[in-house]
Design a protein around this motif. Sequence first.
Motif, mmCIF file in Angstrom:
data_model
loop_
_atom_site.group_PDB
_atom_site.id
_atom_site.type_symbol
_atom_site.label_atom_id
_atom_site.label_comp_id
_atom_site.label_asym_id
_atom_site.label_seq_id
_atom_site.Cartn_x
_atom_site.Cartn_y
_atom_site.Cartn_z
ATOM 1 N N LEU A 18 0.835 -1.207 0.000
ATOM 2 C CA LEU A 18 0.000 0.000 0.000
ATOM 3 C C LEU A 18 0.866 1.251 0.000
ATOM 4 C CD1 LEU A 18 -2.861 -0.910 2.507
ATOM 5 C CD2 LEU A 18 -3.070 -0.538 0.043
ATOM 6 N N ASP A 19 1.897 1.264 0.827
ATOM 7 C CA ASP A 19 2.788 2.426 0.888
ATOM 8 C C ASP A 19 3.497 2.639 -0.446
ATOM 9 O OD1 ASP A 19 2.178 3.025 3.508
ATOM 10 O OD2 ASP A 19 3.883 1.926 4.349
ATOM 11 N N ALA A 20 3.950 1.569 -1.057
ATOM 12 C CA ALA A 20 4.676 1.680 -2.321
ATOM 13 C C ALA A 20 3.785 2.241 -3.421
ATOM 14 C CB ALA A 20 5.233 0.317 -2.729
ATOM 15 N N VAL A 21 2.554 1.755 -3.479
ATOM 16 C CA VAL A 21 1.624 2.242 -4.498
ATOM 17 C C VAL A 21 1.236 3.693 -4.220
ATOM 18 C CG1 VAL A 21 -0.679 1.929 -5.493
ATOM 19 C CG2 VAL A 21 0.763 -0.065 -5.032
ATOM 20 N N GLY A 26 2.718 6.967 -10.340
ATOM 21 C CA GLY A 26 1.717 6.357 -11.215
ATOM 22 C C GLY A 26 1.550 4.897 -10.863
ATOM 23 N N PRO A 27 0.769 4.154 -11.644
ATOM 24 C CA PRO A 27 0.568 2.728 -11.376
ATOM 25 C C PRO A 27 1.885 1.970 -11.280
ATOM 26 C CG PRO A 27 -0.973 3.491 -13.045
ATOM 27 C CD PRO A 27 -0.003 4.610 -12.826
ATOM 28 N N VAL A 28 1.900 0.951 -10.421
ATOM 29 C CA VAL A 28 3.112 0.166 -10.168
ATOM 30 C C VAL A 28 2.862 -1.288 -10.552
ATOM 31 C CG1 VAL A 28 4.864 -0.474 -8.480
ATOM 32 C CG2 VAL A 28 3.591 1.670 -8.206
ATOM 33 N N GLY A 29 3.793 -1.875 -11.286
ATOM 34 C CA GLY A 29 3.664 -3.261 -11.695
ATOM 35 C C GLY A 29 4.009 -4.223 -10.576
ATOM 36 N N ALA A 30 3.535 -5.444 -10.686
ATOM 37 C CA ALA A 30 3.782 -6.460 -9.656
ATOM 38 C C ALA A 30 5.268 -6.772 -9.529
ATOM 39 C CB ALA A 30 2.992 -7.725 -9.983
ATOM 40 N N LYS A 31 5.989 -6.803 -10.639
ATOM 41 C CA LYS A 31 7.427 -7.109 -10.574
ATOM 42 C C LYS A 31 8.177 -6.004 -9.815
ATOM 43 C CE LYS A 31 7.715 -9.950 -14.758
ATOM 44 N NZ LYS A 31 8.315 -10.082 -16.110
ATOM 45 N N ALA A 32 7.780 -4.765 -10.039
ATOM 46 C CA ALA A 32 8.416 -3.657 -9.321
ATOM 47 C C ALA A 32 8.129 -3.749 -7.831
ATOM 48 C CB ALA A 32 7.930 -2.326 -9.874
ATOM 49 N N LEU A 33 6.918 -4.159 -7.461
ATOM 50 C CA LEU A 33 6.568 -4.329 -6.056
ATOM 51 C C LEU A 33 7.388 -5.453 -5.433
ATOM 52 C CD1 LEU A 33 2.695 -3.910 -6.295
ATOM 53 C CD2 LEU A 33 4.290 -2.333 -5.195
ATOM 54 N N ARG A 35 10.357 -6.433 -6.307
ATOM 55 C CA ARG A 35 11.728 -5.956 -6.116
ATOM 56 C C ARG A 35 11.817 -5.050 -4.889
ATOM 57 N NH1 ARG A 35 11.553 -5.496 -11.823
ATOM 58 N NH2 ARG A 35 11.015 -3.285 -11.656
ATOM 59 N N ARG A 36 10.823 -4.188 -4.714
ATOM 60 C CA ARG A 36 10.853 -3.267 -3.579
ATOM 61 C C ARG A 36 10.732 -4.016 -2.260
ATOM 62 N NH1 ARG A 36 8.093 2.616 -2.669
ATOM 63 N NH2 ARG A 36 8.256 2.650 -0.404
ATOM 64 N N GLY A 38 11.468 -7.159 -1.812
ATOM 65 C CA GLY A 38 12.486 -8.194 -1.690
ATOM 66 C C GLY A 38 11.884 -9.572 -1.504
ATOM 67 N N CYS A 39 10.787 -9.818 -2.199
ATOM 68 C CA CYS A 39 10.120 -11.122 -2.069
ATOM 69 C C CYS A 39 9.764 -11.639 -3.450
ATOM 70 C CB CYS A 39 8.884 -11.015 -1.191
ATOM 71 S SG CYS A 39 7.596 -9.949 -1.864
ATOM 72 N N SER A 40 9.170 -12.819 -3.492
ATOM 73 C CA SER A 40 8.840 -13.442 -4.770
ATOM 74 C C SER A 40 7.610 -12.795 -5.393
ATOM 75 C CB SER A 40 8.583 -14.933 -4.575
ATOM 76 O OG SER A 40 7.393 -15.125 -3.824
ATOM 77 N N LEU A 41 7.482 -12.956 -6.689
ATOM 78 C CA LEU A 41 6.323 -12.431 -7.406
ATOM 79 C C LEU A 41 5.041 -13.118 -6.938
ATOM 80 C CD1 LEU A 41 5.534 -10.434 -9.625
ATOM 81 C CD2 LEU A 41 5.858 -12.274 -11.301
ATOM 82 N N SER A 42 5.136 -14.412 -6.618
ATOM 83 C CA SER A 42 3.948 -15.143 -6.151
ATOM 84 C C SER A 42 3.445 -14.578 -4.819
ATOM 85 C CB SER A 42 4.266 -16.633 -6.001
ATOM 86 O OG SER A 42 5.291 -16.838 -5.036
#
Length: 254
Positions: A18-21, A26-33, A35-36, A38-42
Amino acid sequence: MASPASGPQSVDRALEILDAVADAPGPVGAKALARRLGCSLSTVYHLLGPLIARGHLVRTGDGYAPGPRVAVLHRSFQRHLGLGPRLAELLPRLRRATGAEAYVTAYRDGRIVMLDSTVPVTDSKHPFVPGPETRAHATAHGKVLLAALPRAARRRYLAEYGMARFTDRTITGAERFEAEVERVRGRGYAVSVGEADPAYTCLAAALADQGADGVVHALSLSLPTADFRRRHGELRAALVRTARRLPPVSPPVG
């Protein structure tokens, strides 16, 4: 099999999303989240599901953005800190009357927050925007709110948030700030000339509060310092007059 994130860690990471978005331009992609955090995409997808279902986030073609529930929470937060319709409607009127941006700020439980302003949401470069205020010692609204507190509470606040230097005008010493507080109390208003941002000056006056919930409010104006030097008397009179005419502001009961 354990879920990608569970328990307190899951809650903490959901809040990080929530903080990152919220902080992104602007909109944030799942991959960028991912990376921020430090966890897996799943794990990110696992946490995005309930956030979207509850309306805290929405999925767009470009990524994830704040959802409609955020606006509801913001209005609830404002209401709990005493921002009623009359005070909210006052800001645009004060803006039209003075030509300066207008704000309402509140102190409660050791925190200072700007509740509302007339600054356009598209103006991302403006130095004073709604949200937590950690530069209270360098702003006019922070000065009047801190001046309304007992000395011990004021010292605790300054010890917690510090007195960072933002410009060469910023007050960074506790004793010098106490002298400024005495001036604010004597005048009935506060001024910050380029203390938080070198290009801006702000003026503020405290509003009458019942204080039953420990909430103190301030009404303030800001404008480029060059304009303030030409109009300071007019602006000060308009601000103080408006603040004194408002009835006591208090949080809702019940």
